[in-house]
Design an enzyme around this catalytic site. Structure first.
Site, PDB file in Angstrom:
ATOM      1  N   ASP A   1      45.638  45.690  47.305  1.00  0.00           N
ATOM      2  CA  ASP A   1      46.074  44.944  48.343  1.00  0.00           C
ATOM      3  C   ASP A   1      47.376  45.747  48.820  1.00  0.00           C
ATOM      4  O   ASP A   1      47.796  46.615  48.277  1.00  0.00           O
ATOM      5  CB  ASP A   1      46.397  43.682  48.194  1.00  0.00           C
ATOM      6  CG  ASP A   1      45.335  42.643  47.964  1.00  0.00           C
ATOM      7  OD1 ASP A   1      44.287  42.953  48.522  1.00  0.00           O
ATOM      8  OD2 ASP A   1      45.549  41.623  47.459  1.00  0.00           O
TER       9      ASP A   1
ATOM     10  N   ASP B   1      43.665  38.025  45.856  1.00  0.00           N
ATOM     11  CA  ASP B   1      44.310  36.950  45.565  1.00  0.00           C
ATOM     12  C   ASP B   1      43.630  35.528  46.288  1.00  0.00           C
ATOM     13  O   ASP B   1      43.938  34.439  45.720  1.00  0.00           O
ATOM     14  CB  ASP B   1      45.689  37.149  46.205  1.00  0.00           C
ATOM     15  CG  ASP B   1      45.751  37.609  47.722  1.00  0.00           C
ATOM     16  OD1 ASP B   1      44.738  37.359  48.219  1.00  0.00           O
ATOM     17  OD2 ASP B   1      46.871  38.101  48.248  1.00  0.00           O
TER      18      ASP B   1
HETATM   19 MG    MG Z   1      47.635  38.142  52.975  1.00  0.00          MG
END
Ligand code: MG
Ligand code: ADP
Length: 933
Positions: A347, A668
């Site tokens: 990410d 996440d």
């Molecule tokens: Mg985000």
């Protein structure tokens, strides 16, 4: 997916005593709060919560069965080695040699102790990690939202749940917004159930239909809600059916399986060779029973029985080390896979960057307004080309004061909060949203006050597929207004109007192009751009109907953009360079826009591959049109994937794996779970990650930092190389022992080692240095070479050859010393015993020195890290002392059948035992020279 089981939830509870509980689902929320003496607005008081915790006990289920010490102990006596030892002991008895028989029994105990220690240490480390996985829950106490450990939840607590949470206790819903919960873990129903606060009429509704209760252990897949805890710990439905949620799993790792297979092969080889030795010796005229005893003790010495236990221990201790560096490994095999990682898909927000968002500028109605200030402090001026701007704080400027409107939308279309009671201010929720609250505060718009003025009546939560969020509010003049925020593309899609010079105007093609250009220029400065919009949805205050969701997809007025900065994490640029040096590719996978992503990739050095060629940046739009071949080329060339949704992540992992890569993937959100599960190493974020992502992951990074992932990879590589070190040492020593007996038998010399001497070597001088090698704390250069191929066999020809020649050198030096001593002292009686003692001492000390050789296959012993492994030096000193005791302690001298050596003998022993070090050093030097050429 789990299926409905026979365990009826209404069965008599067999874990907790039956308790008479009200039918919470059939009671009004207010009644539930009254019965629990709590409050549906402010929750419990902190004092109440503490008192109740003492009364009701911790909110936890019985822990999964630990490996008891007894079980580990018993396990030590169930292997072939013990059998061999028992045979040896029986043989000694048969010979009338009681001392030897007892000594062998002692060896059995010693061996079991070492095995016990290693396994127990491993189990302890794993158990410690299990406890470290602290789970937190969001609650409201005294009217303030906080995070508390789930264990401290009590009945009456007002629980705040959202997508991705694992529900921590049974709770009656007080408020729900598109709340859906996956209850498969409890009812077996795999389709998520819709939840609402509505009271059910039927008190006897079955568990699966209690739509206004959420149950511990189930998973929130969508939406958001507030619920009052009605049962905790073993009194929850989950506790009552006696289920356990076992998180950290133990299972054989690929490495352990490979070792196990290797072990079996070696066992057969060793046993066969020992039979040959026994027969040959007999033919040569040694007594048969004597040869059998020697054969058995050799087999004991050469079978690498401790291999598995030590491997498990090394992995487990490695996990402990990693936990100290913020990397919690949840499954043992992951340690190994980490070491072989070839691609890390990460990410951007929060992992590469700090996720400390600050709104730097607002672009509204053709104006570009800059915001000063830093962090989450509520101070900072608004200015336009350097001229201060005063933001109106009421509606005197009319609905169309775009700046005020944009700030309101940002603060109200928002599920987060900033806690200013602590210093520095803590944020609860998403930093992107917190930044918008802070921006409004800078214009003196208080969050709480705004929420009162514009109470929220409905919402469509954010999700990373739609990339937007919509909330509906009442207004002071009793209208209904919908606020939307999301990615610029998402908002442009749903808008038909905009505001120009304070007046609403249709959003023309030219207008769209202008907004897009603005977006690109902001994003090109590595800023995160969020678009803000609104529309009125209902002009009739009288109708209280829930707003039609279709009306919330279109017809919005695009008010403006908020541009936020999010600085890179410290050191992350260097970490990316480290990865390139270590043969690991980094792919940034982000939901953010391509332009922002590209700008950040440039800052990180991701725009060039390790070989200097330009990398590819791929937009999700392209991904949707790709076929398998297209995906393969993306998997090879891309360094940045922008605007992706979780499904793309999944596809990327597959494409990479199909090209033979070992993939680590971060995630996440709820929807990231499949990709995390599919990846070789699923990495969940400890701070930002949802429970669902953590449950699906192999590793949880407790500081969310990309650098931690790479350090975990480094640890993984080190652990595997430690295990290889251990094998290198143990196998070459065992091979030497075999040769030292085998060769004399072949060529008709007397036997250089006695039964107990062989066992002594095997138990003491082999084990301690080997264990210490498995604990090497550092490995210079481990991140400067390419990753190990996880499919490569453990025992390559090269590695086997290394072990064989070094073992041969050890044996040769021992036999030469033996031969010389035989020459000096004669081949019979006391003379033979002298020569045997020389051989015994030479082999023992040669093995001790050889431990230093085995630290590296190519680096010299005398490189700078000679003293970094304190364990090893402790082991070497211990072995030296033991070896001296074997000769100079009368009791041991008697048992081991040794004799005191004179100075000349000692000199011979030292010279011969140092020879292998010299030979191996020379070989390494030659290798280094040929390699650098
Ligand atoms: Mg985000
Ligand atoms: P990332 O965090 O990597 O940018 P996400 O999937 O979380 O990826 O977000 C995708 C996009 O959705 C963001 O770039 C932003 O435009 C938008 N977005 C992110 N968070 C929110 C939010 N809380 N509300 C509305 N839109 C959001």
């Amino acid at each position: 997916m789990a299926h409905r089981t026979d365990a009826s939830p209404d069965a008599v509870p067999h874990v907790a005593p039956p308790v008479v509980t009200p039918h919470w689902h059939a009671l009004e929320v207010a009644e539930v709060a009254r019965l629990l003496t709590s409050d549906t607005v402010h929750g419990l008081s902190a004092a109440d919560a503490t008192a109740r915790l003492a009364q009701y006990g911790a909110n936890e289920l019985g822990s999964a069965s630990e490996r008891s010490a007894l079980r580990i102990a018993v396990h030590q006596f169930r292997n072939i080695l013990v059998l061999l030892l028992a045979v040896a002991s029986a043989l000694a008895f048969a010979f009338g040699d009681a001392i030897e028989a007892l000594a062998i029994l002692l060896v059995i105990v010693l061996n079991a102790s070492v095995g016990f220690f290693t396994e127990w240490r491993a189990a302890g480390a794993l158990e410690g990690l299990r406890r470290q996985e602290l789970k937190q829950a969001r609650v409201r106490r005294n009217g303030t939202d906080l995070l508390v450990p789930v264990q401290t939840l009590v009945p009456g607590d007002l629980l705040l749940i959202g997508a991705g949470d694992r529900v921590p206790a049974d709770a009656r819903i007080a408020q729900a917004a598109t709340l859906r919960v996956d209850e498969a873990s409890l009812t077996g129903e795999s389709v998520p159930s819709d939840k609402s606060a509505d009271t059910l009429a039927d008190a006897h509704t079955v568990l699966g239909d209690r739509a206004n209760v959420v149950f511990a252990g189930t998973i929130v897949t969508e939406g958001r809600g507030e619920a009052m805890v009605v049962a905790t710990g073993m009194t929850t439905e989950l506790g009552r059916i006696g289920m356990m949620l076992d998180d950290v799993q133990e299972q054989g790792t690929p490495l352990e399986r490979k070792l196990d297979a290797l072990n079996r092969v070696l066992m057969v080889l060793v046993l066969a060779l020992c039979c040959v030795i026994v027969l040959l010796g007999w033919v040569r005229g040694h007594a048969l029973l004597e040869m059998v005893r020697i054969g058995v003790s050799l087999a004991i010495a050469a079978v690498p029985e401790g291999l598995l236990a030590v491997t498990t221990m090394t992995l487990a201790i490695g996990m402990q080390r990693m936990a100290k560096m913020h990397a919690l490994v949840r499954r043992l095999p992951a340690v190994e896979a980490l070491g072989s990682t070839t691609v890390i898909c990460t990410d951007k927000t929060g992992t590469l960057t700090r996720n400390e968002m600050t709104v730097r500028a607002l672009h509204v109605g053709g104006r570009h307004v800059d915001l000063a200030g830093s962090g989450y402090a509520p101070d900072g001026e608004f200015s336009e080309s350097g001229t201060p701007v005063v933001v109106a704080t009421d509606d005197s400027a009319g609905d169309n004061d775009a700046l005020l409107l944009a700030l309101r939308i940002g603060a109200l279309c928002n599920d987060s909060s900033v806690d200013r009671t602590v210093d520095p201010p803590a944020i609860l929720g998403d930093p992107t949203e917190a930044a918008l609250i802070v921006a409004a505060e800078k214009a003196h718009l208080e969050h709480a006050q705004l929420q009162q003025q514009f109470p929220r009546v409905h919402e469509i939560p954010f999700n990373s597929d739609t990339k937007r969020m919509v909330t509906v509010h009442g207004t002071p003049d009793s209208r209904r207004v919908a606020f939307a925020k999301g990615s610029p593309a998402a908002l442009l899609d749903m808008s038909t109007m905009t505001i120009i010079a304070g007046q609403p105007a249709p959003l023309t093609d030219a207008g769209r192009a202008e907004w897009t250009a603005t977006n690109n220029s902001l994003a090109g400065q590595a800023l995160r751009v969020l678009a803000l919009g609104f529309r009125y949805v209902d002009h009739h205050a009288s109708t209280n109907d829930v707003v039609d969701d279709d009306a919330l997809n279109a017809g919005f007025t695009l008010v403006g953009f908020a541009a936020m900065s999010d600085p890179l994490r410290d050191g992350v640029r260097d970490t990316v360079a480290t990865c390139q040096g270590a043969g690991i590719r980094v792919i940034m996978v982000t939901g953010d826009q391509q332009v922002t992503a590209e700008a950040i990739a440039r800052e990180l050095g991701l725009d060039r591959a390790a070989d200097g060629t330009a990398t590819r940046v791929v937009h999700a739009r392209e991904l949707d049109a790709l076929d398998d071949a297209g995906w393969t080329s993306v998997a090879h060339e891309a360094a940045v994937l922008a605007r992706v949704s979780p499904a793309h992540k999944m596809r990327l992992v597959k494409a990479l794996q199909d090209s033979g890569e070992v993939v680590a993937m971060t995630g996440d959100g709820v929807n990231d779970a499949p990709a995390l599960r599919t990846a070789d190493i699923g990495v969940a974020m400890g701070i930002r990650g949802t429970d669902v992502a953590k449950d699906a992951a192999d590793m949880v990074i407790t500081d969310d930092d990309f650098t931690t992932i790479v350090r975990a990879v480094e640890q993984g590589r080190m652990i595997v190389s430690n295990i290889l070190r251990f094998i290198h040492y143990l196998f070459s020593c065992n091979f030497a022992e075999l040769l030292v007996v085998f060769i004399p038998v072949m060529i008709g010399w007397p036997l250089p080692l006695g039964v107990l001497q062989i066992l002594w070597l095997n138990m003491l001088t082999d084990i301690f240095p080997a264990l210490a090698l498995a604990l090497e704390p550092s490995a210079p250069g481990v991140m400067t070479r390419p990753p190990r191929d996880p499919r490569a066999p453990l025992m390559t020809w090269k590695f086997g050859g290394l072990i064989a020649w070094q073992g041969t050198v050890l044996a040769a030096c021992t036999l030469v010393a033996f031969r010389i001593a035989l020459g000096w002292h004669g081949e019979t009686g006391e003379g033979l015993r002298r020569a045997e003692t020389v051989a015994f001492m030479t082999l023992a000390l040669a093995q001790v020195f050889h431990a230093l050789n085995a630290r590296s296959t190519h680096r010299s012993i005398f490189s700078r890290d000679l003293f970094t492994n304190a364990w090893l030096w402790a082991a070497l000193v211990l072995c030296f002392a033991l070896q001296a005791a074997a000769v100079y302690l009368p009791a041991l001298r008697a048992v081991l059948d040794t004799t005191i050596l004179n100075q000349r003998d000692v000199l011979l022993v030292l010279t011969a035992s140092l020879c292998p070090v010299i030979v191996v050093e020379l070989a390494k030097a030659v290798r280094r020279v040929t390699l650098t050429r």
